[in-house]
Design an enzyme around this catalytic site. Structure first.
Site, mmCIF file in Angstrom:
data_model
loop_
_atom_site.group_PDB
_atom_site.id
_atom_site.type_symbol
_atom_site.label_atom_id
_atom_site.label_comp_id
_atom_site.label_asym_id
_atom_site.label_seq_id
_atom_site.Cartn_x
_atom_site.Cartn_y
_atom_site.Cartn_z
ATOM 1 N N ASP A 118 69.274 -62.810 -6.496
ATOM 2 C CA ASP A 118 69.482 -61.366 -6.478
ATOM 3 C C ASP A 118 69.995 -60.846 -5.144
ATOM 4 O OD1 ASP A 118 68.751 -60.607 -9.142
ATOM 5 O OD2 ASP A 118 66.676 -61.094 -8.638
ATOM 6 N N ASP A 179 72.003 -60.897 -15.968
ATOM 7 C CA ASP A 179 71.873 -60.047 -14.775
ATOM 8 C C ASP A 179 72.624 -60.619 -13.573
ATOM 9 O OD1 ASP A 179 69.645 -60.433 -16.547
ATOM 10 O OD2 ASP A 179 68.402 -59.088 -15.355
#
Length: 398
Positions: A118, A179
């Site tokens: 991330d 994602d």
């Protein structure tokens, strides 16, 4: 008459408050940006929030009223700084820039964290937003490139993807979640900054692999695809945050629409554009999409129409569609995004002015399977909502 329609703050700005004008505007022309009083009130709640290391606002429980915070290692840590940068861009108020700079610095410790995929969410939504407003800031550039260097250590050349998670090793060998498409922007930008093509090339490889294996025939999206680390073949397709493995998790669809629109920006690869349009069509025309355009958290939740909504998914899609419109000139995207943006920027979805938390939107769903952050304010919903406001404003300037 509705209070939101009665009171307006009218801010007269030059483009980005820097004296620069859109090419389509005369050098003397001013640009009016209107915010209703409720939205301006929410902006103030963000700037008033005290700067404290490892106390990044993530979400809020409204009963009881309590701000949930996370340390910088959490995947959401970059969004609050990004929100302040975006509000500064919208208003020109230097108070927001000062606070944005302070929060951005606090995320720097993540640039060498190789245990997460991330990095884009954390670094590009903070340092990247700062760099957009201060394009000669070498410190911001260095952090972005160092973070990209860290991120590509998670790339596997057999799979040709970046590993998403390190947990559940007894279940997944090499999990890749939809994602992860969002973190590619960091890599594309790192190549632009450094001139080193390795970041761009890995981003393309990851996007191509995801394109091949993550989409169903109807253009909906699997949340998690698990690969064999040696052969690179797909072992399983599953979900971690959707209703079940064959359901359509709304935010997963949103990540796909945004991720491939963004990837098209950097590559102009027609297969990315084709997939975006097909997935957007699935989303916009789904029989379970509510009339206001704000989806239920999962399109296949059997509790619909009593299922929780997800304003974060709506904000992500809305921001993406304003960009997608610039490539396709398909007015359907512009009209849909404008309607949903107006819906989000209304009494129905703006957090009440009396709530003191540093958030803007209500009614998002974080992690339904864990009964976590259901029908609550969440920081990344605000980020993509503010980005959508910025993109709509930029379109209006042309």
């Amino acid at each position: 008459m509705n209070k939101l329609c009665c009171f307006f703050l009218v801010l007269t700005l030059a483009f980005l408050n820097t004296g620069c004008k859109s090419d389509a505007k005369s050098s003397e022309e001013k640009v009016e940006v209107r915010f209703n009083s409720a939205l301006e009130n929410r902006f103030q709640k963000l700037v008033d929030y005290p700067v404290v290391a490892d106390n990044f606002p993530k979400g809020m429980s409204l009963n009881p009223e309590e701000v949930r915070t996370e340390p910088s290692r959490d995947w959401t840590s970059g969004f609050f700084a990004g929100n302040l940068w975006l509000i500064h861009k919208l208003t020109g108020d230097s108070t927001y820039k000062t606070k944005a700079e302070a929060w951005t610095v606090l995320v720097e410790d993540q640039k060498e964290n190789d245990r997460t995929h991330d990095m884009g969410f954390k670094i590009y939504c903070s340092f990247g937003e700062g760099l957009k407003q201060d394009p000669n800031n070498q410190y911001y550039k260095d952090v972005i490139v160092e973070s990209a260097k860290t991120l590509i250590t998670r790339y596997n050349d057999s799979v040709k993807s970046i590993r998403s998670w390190d947990f559940k090793k007894d279940v997944w060998d090499f999990p890749v979640i939809i994602d992860n498409m969002m973190n590619l922007e960091l890599l594309f930008e790192a190549t632009k900054i450094s001139g080193d093509s390795i970041y761009h090339n890995i981003a393309v490889q990851h996007a191509n692999t995801t394109l091949k294996h993550q989409f169903r025939a109807d253009h909906s999206v699997f949340h998690v695809v698990n690969y064999d680390t040696i052969s690179g073949v797909v072992k399983t397709k599953d979900t971690h945050q959707g209703f079940n493995r064959n359901s359509t998790w709304a935010r997963g669809q949103a990540w796909a629409i945004y991720g491939y629109t963004m990837s098209y920006r950097y590559t102009k690869d027609p297969k990315y554009l084709a997939q975006v349009e097909a997935t957007t069509k699935f989303y916009m025309e789904h029989e379970n999409l509510p009339k206001d355009g704000v989806p239920y958290w999962d399109f296949n939740d059997p509790e619909i129409p009593n299922a929780a909504r997800d304003a974060s998914a709506a904000a992500i899609v809305t921001s993406a569609l304003f960009e997608l419109y610039t490539y396709t000139h398909n007015k359907t995207y512009l009209d849909f995004a404008t309607i949903v943006l107006d819906t989000l920027n209304s009494e129905a979805y703006l957090l009440k002015e009396t709530v003191n938390g540093p958030f803007i939107l209500d009614h998002s769903t974080g992690n339904w399977p864990k009964n976590d952050e259901i029908d609550e304010p969440i920081v990344y919903a605000d980020y993509y909502f503010l980005e959508a406001l910025t993109r709509k404003r930029n379109l209006d300037l042309k």
